[in-house]
Design an enzyme around this catalytic site. Structure first.
Site, short mmCIF file in Angstrom:
data_model
loop_
_atom_site.label_atom_id
_atom_site.label_comp_id
_atom_site.label_asym_id
_atom_site.label_seq_id
_atom_site.Cartn_x
_atom_site.Cartn_y
_atom_site.Cartn_z
N ASP A 13 -6.95 -7.17 -1.14
CA ASP A 13 -5.91 -6.17 -1.39
C ASP A 13 -4.71 -6.40 -0.46
O ASP A 13 -4.81 -7.09 0.56
CB ASP A 13 -6.53 -4.77 -1.15
CG ASP A 13 -5.83 -3.69 -1.95
OD1 ASP A 13 -4.73 -3.93 -2.47
OD2 ASP A 13 -6.39 -2.58 -2.04
N ASN A 25 -1.45 -3.71 0.63
CA ASN A 25 -0.93 -2.40 0.25
C ASN A 25 0.39 -1.97 0.86
O ASN A 25 0.69 -0.78 0.87
CB ASN A 25 -1.98 -1.33 0.56
CG ASN A 25 -3.11 -1.35 -0.47
OD1 ASN A 25 -2.86 -1.54 -1.65
ND2 ASN A 25 -4.34 -1.20 -0.03
N CYS A 48 -5.29 -7.94 -5.54
CA CYS A 48 -4.88 -6.55 -5.74
C CYS A 48 -3.74 -6.28 -4.78
O CYS A 48 -3.69 -6.87 -3.69
CB CYS A 48 -6.08 -5.64 -5.43
SG CYS A 48 -5.73 -3.88 -5.49
N ASP A 59 -3.42 0.72 -10.22
CA ASP A 59 -4.20 1.84 -9.68
C ASP A 59 -4.24 2.99 -10.67
O ASP A 59 -4.98 3.95 -10.48
CB ASP A 59 -3.59 2.34 -8.36
CG ASP A 59 -4.10 1.55 -7.17
OD1 ASP A 59 -5.02 0.74 -7.36
OD2 ASP A 59 -3.59 1.75 -6.07
C1 GLA Z 1 -5.36 0.09 -3.09
C2 GLA Z 1 -6.08 -0.51 -4.28
C3 GLA Z 1 -7.18 0.42 -4.72
C4 GLA Z 1 -8.13 0.66 -3.59
C5 GLA Z 1 -7.38 1.21 -2.39
C6 GLA Z 1 -8.26 1.30 -1.16
O1 GLA Z 1 -4.64 1.21 -3.46
O2 GLA Z 1 -5.19 -0.77 -5.30
O3 GLA Z 1 -7.86 -0.13 -5.82
O4 GLA Z 1 -8.80 -0.52 -3.26
O5 GLA Z 1 -6.28 0.38 -2.05
O6 GLA Z 1 -7.59 1.79 -0.08
#
Ligand code: GLA
Length: 725
Positions: free
Chosen positions: A473, A475, A521, A543
């Site tokens: 991931d 973010n 991701c 998401d």
């Molecule tokens: C992101 C990902 C989600 C999840 C969260 C966890 O938002 O897109 O699918 O894994 O992080 O914190």
């Protein structure tokens, strides 16, 4: 069959479907001639189209290049439009005059040093490289063009080498430019935001610049590194489409500029906003790879070309062609609130339903009970997992499931041991206060020592615990994109150096752990691009797990990416993002448009729903190979109609799966019919759900009759099998 014909200073690349042609003008300049339908010969005097430019005039010191369609336009030497390349020499001038030197033809596809790129192991492709140079700057420029046999794609990139003694500064290095003779096109881009990734945006083009870009450090949810120019009559199945995408996951730009003469210049490559690169004597800079597609069959032809490119020339490794395990991810089931017992209960139920992989998402490491700490400390939290990951993994495997784990390796929380030990390892700008996003900072992947840490942190877990799948991931975006590892004059290099660092870690990772399935991701689909797909065969699409909203995201994502690349799960209702409630079968039908999985607490479901899930999953497994790897057809656009429909057909056309979703209920209407595509017209198909036997041509002309259940956001899906040989 691919061919590269070089004759009378004309370069002609073609396969069975399309041609790409350019020629030398006056022995110096590369003039673009044609990108489109396959040509047998090119004999006309194309220069006449630019009527005011007789060839001899190129000797004169005039702005002739401003009208000429070009392969590698530069700044400061006659072309007054936006150019592909901008390089500044020691005298401060950015005047660049690249002239032709030589060419070479090869029978393979060269890899791009340090970058993801298309590959071809079959030797059915051909590559042309053309060398240009500017003696004043001591700069050599090599343009690469690869044409493939099995898809209508042309791969292009540029290499710039300092062959002189000056210190050069690259200020722009895009990957591809195509000058079109006219501007009667509409522009398609895939734009959106978090939970609304990749929606179809059409706009007319007009004099000036229009396009998309990212300066966020990631290819982004806001704009995908893709654009297409389509003739005004183009639609799903008809008309000419010229598409441009980038095999890259960082800052990019893709735009079309219409000039004063009504010509259109389409370009794609690294975003030059905030970009710069020092090029000292002997060094080479390699741009990311652009992939260009010409389709004479509208958007469907474009998608089929890109899907083939992804499946055969971008995605690698054991999962390229293998069935993807059906997973259950605990994120929306538990968020951070779990312990070993709870996870094992969910896993046991998942196994009972028929899932094959249990994925433990965020919250298993450090002391992470919320999103405000511990990123960077990839050691399990023994409060939640007293026996560690190893015991959990054993227990999950003991229930007949594979085990997967979430990481966010490129990030660090200010509240983490890693940050306390290395406060300068994050992207930042000197003493300026550090901006957090989702309470976190971005690790500085432009630095080798940080890349080494990230690699070992993940690799250590993968080595000591049996892990079959990793969700990688990312973010938050870069702001600011400064590095303590480089001097002031190199700060503009940081975003691209970050990507090179990340790619080097990913290459090490997939080489060391070839058995692991990686899913990329970035807050959902914030880095869904061909670059990441080179390392990770699938990407979490969004998401937003709401089935209605997913129809839009997945439909538009399918323009470029095959269904095997798209993570899609059944989640709980009311949906956690939208509050909407849709039936289990609609959620399942929509998840069948991707890799299929679950993201909910199955221990809380009533027995009837568990039974329904088992039934749905058995059906999915029966057609899984077709769902993942069949030829994908979009049948009805959610952007234009009251629903969405698509289908996949196995390569031998003996099996097909059709899905149709209706958004708003309608009463007192005839039953809708859905004409199919891609079937064998002479074959008789058995439709499992209705027990009808219908011919391929009947199905493709009269269509399937749709009888939806009542209500909003309802769906029908059908499995078709060839009924005889
Ligand atoms: C992101 C990902 C989600 C999840 C969260 C966890 O938002 O897109 O699918 O894994 O992080 O914190």
């Amino acid at each position: 069959m691919t061919e590269i014909l070089v004759e009378n200073e004309l370069f002609h690349l073609r396969n069975d479907q399309f041609s790409y042609v350019f020629r030398l003008v006056n022995g110096q300049f590369l003039m673009h001639v044609h990108f489109g339908r396959r040509l047998s010969t090119v004999q006309g005097d194309i220069l006449r189209r630019f009527a005011t430019v007789p060839e001899a005039d190129f000797d004169r010191n005039e702005f002739r290049l401003d009208r000429l369609p070009q392969e590698a336009p530069t700044f400061g030497y006659g072309d007054l439009r936006d150019g592909l390349l901008r390089v500044r020499g020691e005298d401060g001038s950015d005047s660049l005059n690249l002239t032709y030197r030589s060419y070479a033809v090869g029978a393979n596809k060269p890899a791009l040093e340090g970058l993801p790129s298309a590959y071809d192991k079959t030797s059915a492709c051909k590559t042309l490289s053309v060398t240009l140079a500017d003696d004043r700057l001591g700069l050599e420029c090599r343009l690469y063009y690869t044409i493939f046999d099995d898809c209508d794609i042309l791969a292009r990139h540029v290499e710039l080498t300092n062959i002189g003694a000056q210190k050069l500064n690259i200020e722009r290095a895009l990957s591809a430019c195509v000058d079109f003779h006219q501007s009667d096109y509409k522009l398609l881009t895939l734009s959106g935001g978090w939970a609304r990734e990749r929606h179809m945006d059409w706009r007319a083009i007009m004099q000036g610049i229009q396009g998309v870009s990212s300066a966020r450090g990631a290819s982004s949810a806001q704009s995908n590194p893709f654009m297409a120019l389509a003739t005004s009559n183009a639609d799903e199945t008809c008309g000419d489409v010229f598409a441009f995408a980038l095999v890259y996951s960082g800052n990019f730009r893709a735009d079309a500029t219409v000039d004063q003469y009504g010509q259109t210049r389409a370009m794609i490559g690294l975003n030059d906003e905030g970009f710069g690169w020092r090029l000292t004597s002997g060094e080479t800079f390699v741009t990311p790879e652009a992939v260009l597609c010409y389709s004479s069959r509208g958007l469907s032809g474009m998608s089929h070309a890109f899907h083939t490119l992804c499946r055969r020339h971008i995605v690698r490794g054991r999962y390229r062609d293998a069935e993807r395990p059906i997973l259950l991810n605990n994120w929306e089931a538990t968020y951070f609130d779990f312990d070993e017992e709870k996870l094992l209960a969910i896993a046991a139920k998942a196994a009972e339903i028929g899932a094959e992989l249990f994925v433990l998402d965020d919250g298993w490491f450090g002391h992470r009970d919320a999103d405000n700490c511990s990123l960077g400390d990839w050691v399990e939290d023994t409060r939640k997992l007293p026996g560690g990951l190893a015991r959990l993994s054993d227990a999950i495997h003991g229930r007949g499931l594979k085990f997967g784990l979430w990481f966010e390796p490129e990030m660090v929380s200010p509240d983490s041991d890693l940050y306390r030990a290395h406060p300068d390892w994050c992207l930042h700008a000197g003493e300026m206060e550090r901006l957090t996003g989702r309470n976190q900072l971005v690790l500085d992947m432009s630095r080798t020592e940080v890349c080494d840490y990230v690699y070992h942190a993940v690799a250590d877990v993968l080595t000591r615990v049996k892990i079959d799948y990793v969700k990688w991931d990312m973010n938050r975006n870069f702001s600011p994109a400064g590095s303590a590892g480089f001097p002031p004059e190199a700060q503009r290099e940081v975003p691209h150096r970050y990507m090179l660092g990340l790619y080097s870690v990913l290459e090490r990772m997939v080489t060391a752990f070839p058995e692991v399935l990686f899913e990329s991701c970035a807050s959902g689909g914030g880095r869904f691009d061909l670059g990441m797909l080179h390392y990770m065969p699938q990407t979490w699409c969004s998401d937003n797990t709401d089935a209605h909203d997913r129809c839009f995201v997945q439909y538009a994502t399918s323009l470029l990416f095959p269904q095997s690349a798209m993570g899609a799960h059944i989640s709980a209702v009311p949906n956690h993002q939208t509050g909407r409630t849709t039936g289990m079968s609609t959620r399942s039908d929509v998840a069948m448009g991707g890799t299929y999985g679950f993201e909910l607490d199955v221990t809380r479901l009533p027995d009837a729903e568990i039974a329904e899930m088992k039934h749905l999953l058995t059906r999915v497994k029966g057609v899984r190979n077709t769902l993942l790897y069949g030829v994908f057809h979009r049948l009805q656009s959610p952007f234009e109609t009251n629903g969405a429909a698509w289908m996949v057909v196995s390569e031998d056309r003996r099996e097909a799966v059709v899905t149709s979703v209706r958004f708003r209920a309608q009463v007192n209407r005839t039953l809708p019919c859905l004409p199919l595509r891609g079937l064998d017209p002479h074959c008789i198909y058995h439709v499992e759900e209705t027990d009808e036997r219908l011919s391929g041509d009947e199905l493709m002309t009269l269509g399937l009759t749709l009888e939806y259940p009542s209500g909003d956001d309802v769906s029908c899906s059908f499995v078709l099998h060839a009924a005889h040989d």
